[in-house]
Every structure is written in C-alpha cells, then in structure tokens.
Scaffold this motif. Structure first.
Motif, PDB file in Angstrom:
ATOM      1  N   VAL A  81      -4.228 -24.326  -0.351  1.00  0.00           N
ATOM      2  CA  VAL A  81      -3.690 -24.571  -1.694  1.00  0.00           C
ATOM      3  C   VAL A  81      -3.981 -23.382  -2.603  1.00  0.00           C
ATOM      4  O   VAL A  81      -3.102 -22.909  -3.339  1.00  0.00           O
ATOM      5  CB  VAL A  81      -4.259 -25.871  -2.282  1.00  0.00           C
ATOM      6  N   ALA A  82      -5.213 -22.880  -2.578  1.00  0.00           N
ATOM      7  CA  ALA A  82      -5.549 -21.724  -3.410  1.00  0.00           C
ATOM      8  C   ALA A  82      -4.682 -20.528  -3.057  1.00  0.00           C
ATOM      9  O   ALA A  82      -4.237 -19.780  -3.933  1.00  0.00           O
ATOM     10  CB  ALA A  82      -7.031 -21.380  -3.259  1.00  0.00           C
ATOM     11  N   ASP A  83      -4.416 -20.352  -1.760  1.00  0.00           N
ATOM     12  CA  ASP A  83      -3.577 -19.236  -1.321  1.00  0.00           C
ATOM     13  C   ASP A  83      -2.160 -19.357  -1.858  1.00  0.00           C
ATOM     14  O   ASP A  83      -1.498 -18.356  -2.130  1.00  0.00           O
ATOM     15  CB  ASP A  83      -3.561 -19.191   0.206  1.00  0.00           C
ATOM     16  N   SER A  84      -1.696 -20.593  -2.021  1.00  0.00           N
ATOM     17  CA  SER A  84      -0.329 -20.803  -2.521  1.00  0.00           C
ATOM     18  C   SER A  84      -0.225 -20.652  -4.031  1.00  0.00           C
ATOM     19  O   SER A  84       0.875 -20.633  -4.578  1.00  0.00           O
ATOM     20  CB  SER A  84       0.159 -22.204  -2.120  1.00  0.00           C
ATOM     21  N   LEU A  85      -1.358 -20.551  -4.705  1.00  0.00           N
ATOM     22  CA  LEU A  85      -1.358 -20.519  -6.174  1.00  0.00           C
ATOM     23  C   LEU A  85      -1.774 -19.165  -6.737  1.00  0.00           C
ATOM     24  O   LEU A  85      -2.110 -19.070  -7.919  1.00  0.00           O
ATOM     25  CB  LEU A  85      -2.311 -21.605  -6.715  1.00  0.00           C
TER      26      LEU A  85
END
Length: 760
Positions: free
Chosen positions: A455-459
C-alpha cells in the motif's frame, strides 16, 4: 496480407535484425525523427506536446488554444466534446480532418499523434481494414505522423484486429504515417503483451507508444513501469506522459503521482528510445484557467525532465526527485491471546491502544527501499524472511532493501520463541489444542507486513526530508548498576542504598527525520530514541509511549500524520530513575518527547538533497554453547517458569538454552543494514536488543552527521551486550544467545557499510 502471413517470434527477430536501422528507425519512426532534426536542444530531440483529453468537456479548438498558450508546439488528438467523443475517428470525413489540421497550424501546432478509437473488426475483417485505412487517410489529411491504437480486449477478435493492422502497415507507410499500440488494458495491458502484438504483426511500421500511467492503472498499482519498461526495448516510438495515484486515478498533472518518470525515461532510453514525441495525456481536472496553469506545469516538468542532454541510465545512486509513501495497518491480535514481555503466561484482556505496522517506502530513480515498524516485542526470521520476499515480488523493492523492525512493546502478543512454544505445547498436551491461539498470528503478521509495504508503495509522492539530532534528558536511564558488593545488577530497585553508580551511559539523542510534502507540510516523521518500551504493564494491548508521541505530533500536524518510531539501542536502558520513588508514566514519556521534537524542528535542515541507497552485510556471530546435561536440565526447568520454585535468573537461563537449541549451529547469521537517505543522514538496522555502548560507537564512527541506529531489525536473537557487560554478568548477559564479541562484530559491519555508502 492474410492471417497466414503472420510471422513467428523467431521470424520477427530475424527480420528486425536484417532491417537494422531501417527496421527500427525507419518507416514508423522516420517522420517522427524528422521532426527531431528540425531543431537542436531539448525540443529538437523530444517533441513535448499535450493531448486534447484534459479539455474533453469543450470543443477541440478550446484545447488547441490553451495548449498553444501554455507554450507547447505539439498537440495530440484524442477526446473532445463531440458526437464520437473523439477529434478524429472512423466517422470523421476527410474535409473535417483537414479542417482540424488547419486549426492546429493556425496556432503554430504540429500533430505527432492521433488516437482514433476502435475499428469495426466485429462487423467483418474487411470492415476492420477499411475502417483502419479511413483513420490513416484522416491522419494524412490533418498532418499527423502517427496513428495510436488502443488494442482490443475481446479474445475472439484479437487475431482479426491485428490482422487488419498488418494489412494496413504498408498503406500507412506509403503516406508517411506510423501505427502504434499503447498499454491499454485487456490483452495489451503490459509491455510484454504490447511486444507480443508487435511481433504478431511483424512489420517495421507498427511499434509501441508507451504509457507508464496505464501500466500502473491496469495492474491496480502492482506493476511498476520502471520494471515494465525493460520489456519493450527497441520498440518504443512515442510516449503518453501519464501519471497515476492509487487507487485508479490518472487525471493528474505529471510529476504529482507515483510514476517515477526519470527512472522510466532512463530505462526507455537504455532500450533505444532516445528521441520522439512525449505527449501529456492527462492533467488535474478544473476549469479552463486551472487547466492552463496545469498545462504550463506539465510542460515545465517535461522540459526539466528531458533537459538538453540525454538522461543517464538509472542506477541506485541516480540523483532525482525523492518519492515516498506511508501506510498503516492494524496488527492487534484477538483478546485472550498470550502476551509477551515477561517470564509467565499472561493473557490479554483488552486494548488500551491498537498495535500497528507502519511502512515508509522510498523511491529515487531506480533505487527503492522500505522501512516497516511493528508495535510488537520482536520479529523472527520466519516472519521477516517471507514478508520481505513476498513484498519484493509485489513491489519490485529488493528484499535486501526492506528493513523490518519491532518497537519492542511488552504489551503485544507472544507468538514465537521458546517460551511461546513451551506454553503452546503444554496447552496442546493438556487440552488437545491451544485455546489461546485461535488464529495463525505469524501468518497474519506476514500478510499484514506485505500489505502495508504494498500500500505504501502505491501511494508514493514527492517528499522533502528535514533531519537532525535533538537531545532529550530525564527520560532514559541505564538500568545496570555497580553495587557495593562488587557485582553488577540490573534493576536493583529504586532508592537502593547499595547502588554505587550506573554501569553504563545512556544515549539522549533523538534522531529525527521529518517527511514533508511539496508544500512543506509534515506528513510523517522517523524518530529514533533509545528507551525500552516497557512502561505500561498489565494485560491490555498497547503500543507504549510512541502512541502518545504520535498523539502529541498529530496535535500539531493533523490526524493523518504518521509516526515511524525506530527504537534505539536500549538493551540496557529503561525509564526508571533509581533515585526517585515515582516512575515516569507512559503518557508523560511520549508527550515529553513530542514537545522536544516540536520545539527542535527549527534546528532540522534539508541537507544537500536526497540520495537514496542501501547496503547490507551478514555477520556470522558466534553462539553460546551448553552441554547435553544443561539442555536436559533446561527442558525440565522451563516448567517452573513463572513460579517461585526457581530463581528468576535460572528461569531466564532455561529459556535461553532452549532458544539456542531451537536455532542450532555454532554461529548465527545476523544482518546489518544501512539505508542512506541523503549525504548527511543514514539509518542503521541491527538485530537483537543491542546495548547502548554499541549504538554510540556506531554513531561516533559514522561519516554521516545524522545516524539513526535502530535495534530489533529482521531477527530477534535476544540481547546483544558488549564484551565488558559479559564480563560483568547479570540478566541481559544470561538472556543473550550470542557469545562475547558478537556485538562488536555488528558495530564493525555497520561502520563498514556507512563508510561504503558515504563514498559513493
């Protein structure tokens, strides 16, 4: 050309090789490269333009006006406010197409690309071919150089669609028009799928128009275009400049989402795309005046991105914009689960505050790293190893660049280790199952760690860093003391008249890295402080004092602010002032740290710019050894854990011996990690509960002005004392698995890595 004329992959490669410069730089790219030769500099090599799509609520002429006013010389034809929703389509007459070209020329605009929508292959193969030829004729009429196809998602029409393209490649080439396909979902959502379509058609006049935003969009954020770009080497003739923000948002001004454009461009150039059209497809939505402003920003972004020289191949040390993403997931176990921290069975009865796993993912050029912080006592390799591998597979972040650490909260779950195994086996032997473990917590924890990284990578979005070293006195105390009888004891009790002096120092430094958005607003912070997280007690889950530290910072920076707390080397540090009867309260500790950080923000600075890189080393530390008789004793003694039948340190020793038996071997591989954030700031990750002297030694020898040393990363081998402490004895040395000298080996490795990253 008939369907039997479709060629094999081997034939395609052979033909491409034989065509040489003509095949790869000839018909399809010739007209576009002719544009490149018209002038020198950035817009000689790169035709920076904008599609009409952001103005699809208006007439295409309004789009032309704004695109020209924003300073672009090139316009791509796409959607508009018309019956067909397209500026040029199969239904457009030659007269209308010619008029579109004239409107563009009147504004000083050239048309490198036309997206004309679908062709009627569903009606019949002949209809599909006729429709495609109509689009090619319209491109010629308006003066366009390339016809952009969106591909097809219907498997039943796949062969027919690309057969039509194959039939029309020569027709288009004769008119000086190339045909291209873009990643557009369905059966052409990725680079390899687009490459397959090019190989199927097998003609030098059919190539790829790359779209990094669509790579993210159609993979739901899972596939990074930096990695995908390597699959289209030698085939790219143009590019839709499109950004992406999770979930499923592409109407963004380039440079404001998560596409790493410098790295994508570098990888495409490595594959041969060194000149051609770069056409902005999307902008942040708004009224006409807002769109004008965003168009100007996009043009400035592309001008800065391309520069006047070719971009260098991306590498881990490539300078570029730093991007970061933050994410948080809940990892609180169910009530009734065993709790960790003490040498007795303790069952959870409630939740004071939830336990979290928090991730920071950083991108710069091709360099990627992730840091994960879990409100938990420790993390074994059986959790961190699979979590790193799975997260790497989903995000492309190298597993060795993923740092996973525990904060060491003593009010979280007991889910691994010798003591857990003892309680679990006793329950199974007694009841046939373990009623305290109603879930597979380790498996859930692995999944949650992977999730928070993904999720962090997508944000990710552009971030600015401000770092520095603050000081905090009055909260941390060395818990080992020289006593009047000549011994060294840990936690000898407050107001004990036999205390002579502390046996070691503290580390009062509060290493702080603020993460700020492009407007300078803090969105999170990495904080490193050496103090044991054992200030709560009881039977309710709690994240300990970092919970209140985050609450204090959120009062200043908003409820979305994320604290990433990395526990410093505090194997021998706690919050007990033995000269005072009253102990510091959890909330007092957290809020005091918060006030110190807020008061010291003015002293933090941005440094010389981000420079993300990572390195690691595996240290083969020696383990302690015990005879078979002592192992047999430990197996019996463990049943007296948590009782008064066995002295406390003997309980600790029995637990430690069984933990060593579980590990086995003469040595233990301990991973030391260093992540460089910029030329002045680095993060060191060490396994185990590390003594403060070892952390101080790393900081003293570090070439970085700001060195944050975090313990309990990747593995939980117990305490890591100094040689001096081993000679002195007491609880921590009894509860250590490694032999004397192992801690100093970690220091040496950390300093080597720091010097290495400081020199590149």
């Amino acid at each position: 050309m008939t369907s039997s004329s479709f060629i094999t992959r081997r034939d395609f490669l052979d033909r491409t090789f034989q065509l040489g410069a003509v095949g790869l730089a000839g018909i399809c790219t010739g007209a576009l490269r002719a544009e490149s030769r018209e002038g020198a500099g950035t817009e000689g090599r790169w035709q920076i333009g904008c599609y009409t799509r952001p103005w699809d609520r208006f007439d295409y002429r309004a789009a032309f006006d704004t695109i020209a006013e924003a300073g672009f010389r090139y316009v791509g034809l796409m959607t508009t406010n018309s019956k067909t929703r397209l500026v040029i389509s199969v239904e457009t007459s030659l007269e209308e197409a010619s008029r579109v070209g004239e409107e563009a020329r009147q504004r000083g605009l050239k048309i490198p690309s036309v997206y004309g929508g679908g062709i009627p292959v569903a009606k019949s193969p002949a209809a599909g071919i006729a429709g495609l030829k109509k689009l090619i004729d319209n491109c010629e009429a308006c003066g366009a150089k390339n016809l952009l196809m969106g591909g097809i998602g219907n498997k039943d029409l796949y062969e027919r669609y690309y057969q039509a393209i194959a039939e029309c490649c020569d027709y288009a080439a004769a008119k000086g028009i190339g045909i291209s396909v873009k990643p557009h979902g369905g059966l052409n959502a990725t680079g390899p799928q687009c490459r397959q379509t090019v190989e199927k058609v097998g003609h030098a006049n059919f190539r790829i128009w790359y779209d990094p935003g669509n790579i993210y969009y159609y993979s739901n954020g899972a596939l990074d275009p930096v990695q995908d770009a390597g699959t289209v080497d030698g085939l790219v003739v143009g590019m839709c400049i499109k950004d992406y923000r999770h979930p499923k948002e592409v109407m963004l001004t380039p440079g404001t989402g998560q596409v790493d454009f410098p790295a994508v461009m570098a990888r495409l150039q490595q594959g041969g795309f060194t000149q051609g059209p770069l056409i902005v497809e999307c902008l942040e939505r708004g009224d006409p005046s807002h769109l004008l402003g965003e168009a100007r920003k996009a043009r400035a972004f592309l001008t800065a991105l391309t520069g006047s020289q070719p971009l260098k191949q991306a590498s881990p040390s490539m300078k570029g914009a730093l991007r970061g993403g933050l994410a948080v997931v809940d990892i609180t176990p169910p009530l009734g689960y065993r709790m960790s921290g003490y040498f007795r069975e303790r069952l959870s009865t409630g939740v004071l505050n939830p336990l979290k796993a928090k991730a920071l993912v950083l991108h710069q050029g091709k360099a990627k790293a992730a840091l994960v912080f879990c409100d938990i006592i420790g993390l074994p390799l059986t959790v961190t190893g699979p979590a790193r591998q799975k997260a790497s597979a989903q995000t492309g972040i190298p597993a060795e660049n993923i740092l996973i650490c525990a904060t060491h909260s003593h009010t979280g779950p007991l889910y691994c280790g010798a003591l857990r195994n003892h309680f679990h086996e006793a329950a199974v032997n007694k009841e046939g199952k373990d009623p305290r473990e109603k879930m597979d917590y380790p498996a859930e924890l692995i999944d949650n760690i992977v999730k928070v990284i993904t999720v962090a990578d997508s944000l990710t979005k552009p971030l600015q860093l401000e770092a520095g070293r603050l000081k905090q006195q009055g909260l941390s105390y060395n818990r080992r003391f020289h006593m009047k009888d000549g011994s060294v004891r840990f936690n000898p009790g407050v107001l004990n008249p036999n205390i002579v002096r502390a046996a070691g120092p503290i580390d009062p430094e509060v290493g702080t890295v603020f993460l700020k958005d492009t407007q300078g607003h803090p969105v999170g912070a990495l904080v490193n402080f050496a103090l044991h997280l054992d200030t709560v007690g009881g039977t309710q889950y709690a994240a300990d004092y970092p919970y209140f530290l985050e609450a204090s910072l959120r009062e200043a920076f908003g409820e979305e602010f994320v604290l990433l707390f990395g526990t410093g080397t505090c194997g021998d540090i706690n919050h007990i002032d033995v000269t005072q009867k009253e102990r510091l309260k959890t909330e007092t500790i957290g809020r005091t740290l918060g006030q110190t950080i807020k008061a010291g923000m003015g002293g933090l600075h941005a440094g010389k710019g981000p420079s993300l890189a990572a390195a690691r080393e595996i240290v083969q530390a020696p383990l302690q050894h015990y005879s078979p008789d002592r192992v047999a004793w430990a197996r019996e003694a463990i049943y007296q854990t948590g009782t008064r039948q066995l002295p406390f340190l003997k309980q600790v020793e029995a637990y430690k011996i069984l933990a060593l038996e579980q590990r086995g071997g003469d040595h233990i591989p301990l991973e030391v990690q260093v992540i460089r954030l910029d030329g002045e700031t680095a993060v060191v990750g060490l396994p185990g509960e590390v003594f403060v002297d070892l952390g101080l030694a790393i900081k003293k020898a570090s070439p970085f002005e700001n060195t944050l040393v975090i313990e309990l990363c990747q593995d939980a081998p117990g305490y890591v004392p100094t040689r001096k402490a081993f000679a002195e004895g007491s609880y921590e040395t009894v509860n250590s698995r490694i032999a004397p000298g192992g801690g100093e080996m970690l220091v040496e490795a950390a300093v080597r890595l720091l010097n290495k990253l400081a020199s590149i």
